[in-house]
Scaffold this motif. Structure first.
Motif, PDB file in Angstrom:
ATOM      1  N   MET A  72      42.797  99.609  49.833  1.00 47.15           N
ATOM      2  CA  MET A  72      41.842  99.643  50.941  1.00 47.15           C
ATOM      3  C   MET A  72      41.316  98.224  51.145  1.00 47.15           C
ATOM      4  N   LEU A  73      41.418  97.723  52.365  1.00 43.62           N
ATOM      5  CA  LEU A  73      41.122  96.328  52.641  1.00 43.62           C
ATOM      6  C   LEU A  73      39.651  96.124  52.997  1.00 43.62           C
ATOM      7  N   ALA A  74      39.148  94.939  52.645  1.00 45.71           N
ATOM      8  CA  ALA A  74      37.757  94.607  52.952  1.00 45.71           C
ATOM      9  C   ALA A  74      37.539  94.483  54.454  1.00 45.71           C
ATOM     10  N   THR A  75      38.514  93.934  55.155  1.00 47.34           N
ATOM     11  CA  THR A  75      38.469  93.836  56.620  1.00 47.34           C
ATOM     12  C   THR A  75      39.858  94.168  57.149  1.00 47.34           C
ATOM     13  N   PRO A  76      39.953  94.791  58.313  1.00 47.98           N
ATOM     14  CA  PRO A  76      41.270  95.197  58.825  1.00 47.98           C
ATOM     15  C   PRO A  76      42.093  94.014  59.315  1.00 47.98           C
ATOM     16  N   PHE A  77      43.399  94.179  59.274  1.00 48.51           N
ATOM     17  CA  PHE A  77      44.287  93.214  59.911  1.00 48.51           C
ATOM     18  C   PHE A  77      44.157  93.332  61.424  1.00 48.51           C
ATOM     19  N   VAL A  78      44.327  92.207  62.101  1.00 51.31           N
ATOM     20  CA  VAL A  78      44.393  92.199  63.552  1.00 51.31           C
ATOM     21  C   VAL A  78      45.856  92.385  63.946  1.00 51.31           C
ATOM     22  N   LEU A  79      46.168  93.477  64.596  1.00 50.80           N
ATOM     23  CA  LEU A  79      47.558  93.752  64.961  1.00 50.80           C
ATOM     24  C   LEU A  79      48.014  92.771  66.024  1.00 50.80           C
ATOM     25  N   GLN A  80      49.218  92.227  65.819  1.00 44.38           N
ATOM     26  CA  GLN A  80      49.824  91.248  66.715  1.00 44.38           C
ATOM     27  C   GLN A  80      51.296  91.590  66.871  1.00 44.38           C
ATOM     28  N   PRO A  81      52.055  90.833  67.663  1.00 44.24           N
ATOM     29  CA  PRO A  81      53.472  91.161  67.816  1.00 44.24           C
ATOM     30  C   PRO A  81      54.240  91.205  66.502  1.00 44.24           C
TER      31      PRO A  81
END
Length: 390
Positions: free
Chosen positions: A232-241
């Motif tokens: 479980m991540l501290a902050t989410p990834f920003v989805l990109q291409p």
């Protein structure tokens, strides 16, 4: 700086900021001047830049010369004017004020392979080079050790641990045996990585801290039963291409289905070194009973049995996952073949050697563990499940 190699299991590396998208901002004259001076094929004076910064077609890249192994010295340049890997010599009057991102198809849902981004690495599609194209597996995550403690896998600094799969912007799926001896503060998840030896990709990677490690309650490390974990991540990834979530499969495709795994683990076909560019490994699924019989002929012996939480693939000589690939996904095609969509059916667990004929590799069986994954994610208060096939 990027991942560097040391022998056996550890790859040391330096981290670049997850928010430092180098090359995606307009260059200043001073910034351009620090790049290498070069001459084009037409003998024009130029500067080595990323291809997205040059208003001309990039040259074809030879798939046979793509790889520099981390433990080997870098290939010497053919001349002082030759540009580094993934950069081109651009005439100075053609350097753009800003990059032109590659056209990558917009998809709705999980598990899509962004092969349109292969424009970034021209001339390699269909080459069977054994390496993935940029953004081909956008759910692939590198697990990194961020501690300098006396942990047995810590080495002398941050290092590569294994693979993981992004199944939600805030959740990474991996095998339990890769993370069971770590504390949350020891781990970093890196998404969007491809070539670990430079930062010249069109889009850069992102790093995220881990706030919680959830191991399967029936995990048996000795036998690799229920070998699965959620980070479980501290902050989410920003989805990109080049960063997106994977689909998880409810069911196993039939034996013989050609599937794929990936990772930066040992590339045993080219020497005892870790791969610097993400590998792409074609692996046919193996019937469980047949797999059990084949593995009984190895040092595992006649009493070996394949647990219901495990599945098998491979067994083709010199084509296999290997040391360092643990936790990486095994994905199989799903839906319309033209969609280039995949679903995760397994996670690299263990094998007997690497690439031995008639000796399949063993993988955590995701369909068997699907309900556990969904239950644990829901218990964390996450209601959306983007990994669900629809």
């Amino acid at each position: 700086m990027k991942l560097q190699a040391v022998p056996v299991l550890i790859m040391t590396l330096a981290f670049s900021s997850a928010d430092n998208f180098w090359g995606l901002v307009s260059p200043t004259p001073a910034a351009v001047s620090v790049f290498r001076t070069c001459y084009t094929n037409q003998q024009e004076l130029g500067t080595c830049v990323k291809s997205s910064m040059c208003d001309m077609e990039p040259p074809k890249i030879d798939a046979d010369t793509l790889i520099d192994y981390r433990f080997l010295p870098l290939r010497p340049r053919k001349s002082a004017n030759e540009c580094a890997f993934l950069m081109i010599c651009c005439p100075r009057d053609k350097i753009r004020s800003g990059p032109v991102p590659p056209t990558i198809r917009t998809t709705s849902g999980c598990g899509y392979s962004n092969l349109a981004a292969a424009r970034f690495r021209q001339g390699t599609r269909g080459s069977n080079s054994g390496y993935a194209d940029f953004a081909e597996f956008p759910w692939m995550v590198a697990l990194l050790n961020n501690t300098k403690s006396n942990h047995p896998n810590a080495g002398t600094g941050p290092g590569y641990i294994g693979g993981g799969t992004l199944i939600h912007p805030s959740v990474v799926l991996t095998v339990a045996h890769k993370v069971d001896t770590f504390s949350e503060g020891d781990l970093i998840c890196r998404a969007g990585e491809w070539d670990t030896e430079n930062d010249n990709e069109m889009y850069t990677h992102q790093d995220r801290d881990v706030r919680q490690i959830i191991l399967h309650e029936q995990f048996n490390k000795l036998r690799s039963h229920s070998n699965i974990a959620l980070l479980m991540l501290a902050t989410p990834f920003v989805l990109q291409p080049h960063i997106n979530v994977a689909c998880l499969s409810h069911t196993m495709p039939p034996p013989g289905t050609l599937c794929y795994s990936m990772g930066w683990g040992r590339d045993f076909t080219r020497g005892k070194y870790y791969a610097s560019v993400l590998k792409k490994i074609p692996l046919p699924l193996v019937d469980p009973d047949q797999c059990e019989r084949k593995l009984r002929s190895t040092r595992l012996g006649q009493k070996y049995y394949l647990h219901h939480s495990l599945t098998c693939s491979g067994g083709v000589a010199n084509i296999d996952t290997c040391i360092g690939d643990g936790g990486s996904s095994l994905v199989c095609p799903t839906g319309n073949p033209a969609d280039l969509r995949y679903a995760v059916v397994g996670l690299v667990a263990y094998g007997i050697g690497c690439g031995q004929a008639d000796v399949p590799g063993v993988y955590a069986k995701v369909p068997e563990l699907y309900n556990w994954i969904s239950t644990k994610i829901a218990m964390e208060g996450i209601s959306d499940m983007p990994y669900v096939l629809n």
